[in-house]
Scaffold this motif. Sequence first.
Motif, PDB file in Angstrom:
ATOM      1  N   ARG A 217      76.128  38.011  64.490  1.00 46.25           N
ATOM      2  CA  ARG A 217      75.889  37.443  63.160  1.00 46.25           C
ATOM      3  C   ARG A 217      74.642  36.570  63.071  1.00 46.25           C
ATOM      4  O   ARG A 217      74.289  36.097  61.996  1.00 46.25           O
TER       5      ARG A 217
ATOM      6  N   SER B 104      81.092  38.314  68.698  1.00 44.11           N
ATOM      7  CA  SER B 104      81.131  38.333  67.236  1.00 44.11           C
ATOM      8  C   SER B 104      80.053  37.424  66.633  1.00 44.11           C
ATOM      9  O   SER B 104      79.328  37.834  65.721  1.00 44.11           O
ATOM     10  N   LEU B 105      79.956  36.215  67.149  1.00 44.09           N
ATOM     11  CA  LEU B 105      78.972  35.284  66.593  1.00 44.09           C
ATOM     12  C   LEU B 105      77.539  35.669  66.951  1.00 44.09           C
ATOM     13  O   LEU B 105      76.633  35.474  66.139  1.00 44.09           O
TER      14      LEU B 105
ATOM     15  N   TYR C 196      86.136  28.786  67.229  1.00 47.04           N
ATOM     16  CA  TYR C 196      86.538  30.088  66.684  1.00 47.04           C
ATOM     17  C   TYR C 196      87.628  30.712  67.562  1.00 47.04           C
ATOM     18  O   TYR C 196      88.662  31.187  67.072  1.00 47.04           O
TER      19      TYR C 196
ATOM     20  N   ALA D   6      81.683  28.892  68.832  1.00 45.55           N
ATOM     21  CA  ALA D   6      82.434  29.992  69.445  1.00 45.55           C
ATOM     22  C   ALA D   6      83.732  29.489  70.069  1.00 45.55           C
ATOM     23  O   ALA D   6      84.767  30.165  69.984  1.00 45.55           O
TER      24      ALA D   6
ATOM     25  N   PHE E 238      76.103  26.807  69.228  1.00 47.68           N
ATOM     26  CA  PHE E 238      76.732  28.117  69.386  1.00 47.68           C
ATOM     27  C   PHE E 238      77.997  27.999  70.230  1.00 47.68           C
ATOM     28  O   PHE E 238      79.044  28.541  69.872  1.00 47.68           O
TER      29      PHE E 238
END
Length: 74
Positions: free
Chosen positions: A40, A36-37, A61, A58, A54
């Motif tokens: 984006r 998902s990240l 998240y 993540a 990152f």
Amino acid sequence: MMLSEQVYAQALLLAGELEERQSRLLQILCTAATSSLESRLRDGITAEDCKADFIAAASIYALASLNGISETVN
């Protein structure tokens, strides 16, 4: 080690002690958070360009997702 595995390793460190079921679910959520990240990120930027940030984002998240699922189930 793949990026999602690094995210999972970081999430496990942040989570502390988890039950087996939670740990397996967290691994799935880490893979999903990574995908998902990555989707984006701005054009021309890769997860490797901002790897530490990152992985932190993540993993948090994924843990937030796990917490949301746990609250729904309980």
